[in-house]
Write a protein that holds these residues in place. Structure first.
Motif, PDB file in Angstrom:
ATOM      1  N   UNK A  97       0.873  -1.333   0.554  1.00 42.70           N
ATOM      2  CA  UNK A  97       0.235   0.056  -0.185  1.00 42.70           C
ATOM      3  C   UNK A  97       0.595   1.191  -0.242  1.00 42.70           C
ATOM      4  N   UNK A  98       0.855   2.520  -1.279  1.00 43.34           N
ATOM      5  CA  UNK A  98       1.612   3.511  -0.847  1.00 43.34           C
ATOM      6  C   UNK A  98       0.330   4.414  -1.160  1.00 43.34           C
ATOM      7  N   UNK A  99       0.208   5.353  -0.258  1.00 42.88           N
ATOM      8  CA  UNK A  99      -0.362   6.591  -0.437  1.00 42.88           C
ATOM      9  C   UNK A  99      -1.614   6.331  -0.440  1.00 42.88           C
ATOM     10  N   UNK A 100      -1.977   5.156   0.036  1.00 44.39           N
ATOM     11  CA  UNK A 100      -3.746   4.978  -0.219  1.00 44.39           C
ATOM     12  C   UNK A 100      -4.004   4.200  -1.445  1.00 44.39           C
ATOM     13  N   UNK A 101      -2.657   3.612  -2.007  1.00 38.40           N
ATOM     14  CA  UNK A 101      -3.100   3.306  -3.041  1.00 38.40           C
ATOM     15  C   UNK A 101      -2.311   1.969  -3.473  1.00 38.40           C
ATOM     16  N   UNK A 102      -3.009   1.089  -4.158  1.00 44.32           N
ATOM     17  CA  UNK A 102      -2.310  -0.693  -4.079  1.00 44.32           C
ATOM     18  C   UNK A 102      -1.170  -1.150  -5.611  1.00 44.32           C
ATOM     19  N   UNK A 103      -0.605  -0.927  -5.054  1.00 42.04           N
ATOM     20  CA  UNK A 103       1.168  -1.602  -6.464  1.00 42.04           C
ATOM     21  C   UNK A 103       0.994  -3.104  -5.790  1.00 42.04           C
TER      22      UNK A 103
END
Length: 663
Positions: free
Chosen positions: A580-586
């Motif tokens: 999780x990066x800044x509320x986004x999934x990568x």
């Protein structure tokens, strides 16, 4: 394994199901003989309320048969007489009746001279040494009372050599009763006496016949207007749950109770859903073809109900009756005869009447998997399977041919995809693939209305799709123990007084054994189910994630949500991770440093590694990915400096462990 001779179990019986029934009676745990079906009901003071008009449920006729028309104990013209009865019914527009030959017995007090006019298929000049009586039962539950009585009074039966033996007049009522309470009231207040117990004279005798009709049926005899009558009250739903018929020792009407539509029984059922259904029935035994007047019939039938005061009547909804019934279930029982490939699936056993509620299954070897999944009770209960094999031929104590039987028993639990919740398909007698073309919504509504609501031990359903022997079945059976075969009890009916406390103790002990076997198995299923749910969650997250690369991560701490192991064809072993990066999934591939750390975690605790390739953490993220920075290496590629700290649930390292660079 238990070994016994056939004659030591069922004697000389030739019945194809005798062995199955014998074994079932000795091993059934779902016993209903002393069950109080009104336990969850209340006395509402409304009394028994009529929900149908009176009707003739059935009548029995007999034909007198000379011995020259008998062969091997059977009437050789039974089919011809059956056809003649149907033709007579058609003459009176009684077309929806079931006609069945029910028994043939010796008629010892027949006078040959008096019987000349009644003999069918006579043969002149042949001396008759023995007369027999062949009986036929004609069921008329959905025909108007007046139409049936018109036939009975017409004289047409006698003209065709048919002697009216008796007929039953019936009416259904909303409300239920407790047999012991009603008997006590009748004996004290209404000039009744108990058979074999009271010496005083009384016009009505209550029969001591629990071993034939059970604890939910009250029967008494009374002479009315010169006619001998048998009058009874019984709980209709209980009768359909526990038995096939008065004359059948195996069977049930679960499906029929639900699927009845546009019949008097369906109407009565739907009008008494919230109170329960009691059936009042009077049987008139007919001497010399005389039939009582309608007024006498009406008065006698209604008199049965008038004897039961409103204060003793319960309102017990069908759903509560079903709940009490299902509460007794401890297992599903399947008894298998390997020689005949027949099986008896047992739902319950009334140890007082000897009746078994269940299904006879043919071609069991081809159907066992389907039967086990679809017809047994819910998966929280074990399936006890007892098999019989005819091993060798021997001689019994009388020097007659006998068979040596070998009995083995096993206890299983069923599951599918780590779930143990199963529905029980409602099927008809000898129709294990029964289905309806009604919609699923309508069928569910019918089940609900009939009171067969979902219970932890049984979730009934009516199928709207067919099946056959080739239908694919996905089910897992886990054997948990070998059963001890016990054939000490000959399976005879027992009395409530001598049975109750001993039965409770034995069933309690058996319930404890089942619970001990169930706990570890269900714990494993629960764990596997959580793992499956977690993997589904990982897959869903991966689909939502943006494809990226570890070098795109800025220095910081990231939650590592999932990691799936791959043998990469070009780069060797790697993990595909989601962070999780800044509320986004990568989604990205692990570098060598992170791969080695995750492999150490997998090797240290193999239980967190699933066959799907995922590392499993049931309580949240796998841990923290700490990115320290990145730098260009000598090959011209970026090396990401990182550390991985597993969560306490995923590994043994503490989150407070010192960070280290892995290159």
């Amino acid at each position: 394994m238990f070994v016994a001779n056939r004659t030591d179990t069922v004697g000389r019986s030739n019945s194809s199901t005798a062995l199955l029934e014998f074994v079932a009676r000795n091993h059934a745990l779902n016993k209903t003989g002393s069950l109080d079906y009104n336990r969850l009901g209340v006395k509402d003071g409304k009394g028994l309320v009529s929900v149908t008009p009176k009707f003739v449920d059935n009548f029995i006729v007999q034909v007198i048969v000379p011995d020259y028309n008998m062969k091997n104990g059977r009437f050789i013209h039974v089919g011809s007489v059956n056809k003649g009865i149907r033709e007579l019914l058609d003459m009176f527009d009684l077309e929806k009746c079931v006609v069945k030959a029910i028994g043939c017995s010796k008629q010892d007090n027949c006078n040959a001279v008096d019987l000349d006019a009644k003999i069918l298929f006579p043969k002149a000049g042949i001396n008759v040494e023995q007369y027999y009586s062949q009986e036929y039962k004609i069921a008329t539950p959905n025909i108007e009372y007046s139409c049936v009585m018109e036939l009975l009074r017409s004289g047409q039966l006698q003209e065709r050599g048919l002697i009216l033996k008796d007929f039953d007049v019936t009416m259904d009522f909303a409300g239920t009763f407790d047999k012991d309470e009603v008997i006590e009231y009748l004996v004290k207040n209404c000039y009744f006496r108990m058979q074999g117990k009271d010496n005083q004279l009384a016009p009505r005798t209550i029969l001591d016949n629990d071993q034939f009709v059970g604890r939910n049926c009250l029967t008494y005899m009374e002479e009315v207007g010169g006619f001998c009558t048998r009058q009874k009250l019984y709980n209709k739903m209980v009768q359909m749950l526990e038995s096939q018929s008065v004359r059948s020792s195996v069977g049930c009407h679960w499906r029929d109770w639900v699927m009845q539509q546009e019949t008097l029984l369906a109407s009565a059922r739907d009008m008494s859903t919230d109170r329960g259904l009691t059936r009042a029935e009077v049987t008139f035994y007919i001497p010399s073809n005389e039939i009582p007047a309608d007024e006498t019939i009406e008065e006698t039938l209604m008199g049965i109900v008038k004897f039961v005061p409103n204060t003793l009547v319960y309102s017990t909804p069908f759903s509560k009756t079903w709940e009490v019934y299902c509460d007794t279930f401890l297992h599903s029982l399947i008894c298998v005869d390997r020689k005949l490939q027949h099986a008896l699936l047992v739902y319950s056993y009334n140890e007082v009447t000897g009746k078994i509620s269940g299904q006879i299954i043919e071609q069991f070897e081809e159907r066992w998997k389907w039967i086990t999944k679809n017809l047994t009770l819910n998966g929280n209960l074990p399936i006890d399977v007892i098999e019989m094999v005819h091993s060798t031929v021997t001689l019994n104590a009388d020097k007659k041919k006998d068979f040596v039987l070998e009995f083995t028993g096993s206890r299983f639990f069923k599951s599918q995809n780590n779930y143990n919740e199963f529905q029980t398909r409602l099927v008809s007698r000898k129709g294990c693939f029964s289905w309806s073309n009604e919609s699923e919504e309508k069928l569910n509504g019918m089940i609900q209305k009939a009171g067969l609501t979902p219970h932890r031990n049984c979730i009934p359903y009516a199928a709207n799709k067919g099946a056959n022997n080739k239908t694919k079945v996905d089910i897992n059976l886990e054997k948990v123990e070998q059963l001890r075969i016990c054939l000490d009890n000959p399976g005879k009916k027992v009395s409530i007084e001598n049975n109750c406390e001993d039965l409770k103790d034995r069933l309690f002990d058996e319930a404890l054994k089942i619970e001990d076997a169930r706990k570890p198995l269900f714990a494993t299923l629960e764990s596997n189910r959580k793992r499956d749910d977690r993997i589904k969650h990982y897959i869903a997250e991966k689909k939502q994630a943006i494809q990226s690369h570890m070098r795109s991560l800025e220095p910081g701490i990231y939650q590592l949500l999932s990691a799936k192991y791959f043998e990469h064809t070009e780069y060797g072993p790697r993990f595909q991770i989601v962070v999780e990066d800044g509320g986004k999934l990568k989604c990205m591939w692990s570098n060598w440093a992170l791969t080695n750390d995750l492999k150490k975690l997998k090797d240290a605790d193999p239980s967190i590694f699933d066959g799907s390739g995922y590392l499993i953490c049931l309580s949240g993220a796998l841990g923290d990915l700490v990115v320290k920075g990145r730098a260009m290496n000598k090959n011209g590629y970026y090396t990401v400096y990182c550390d991985f700290i597993p969560s306490q649930a995923a590994g043994t390292r503490s989150p407070s462990a010192p960070l280290r660079h892995i290159r």
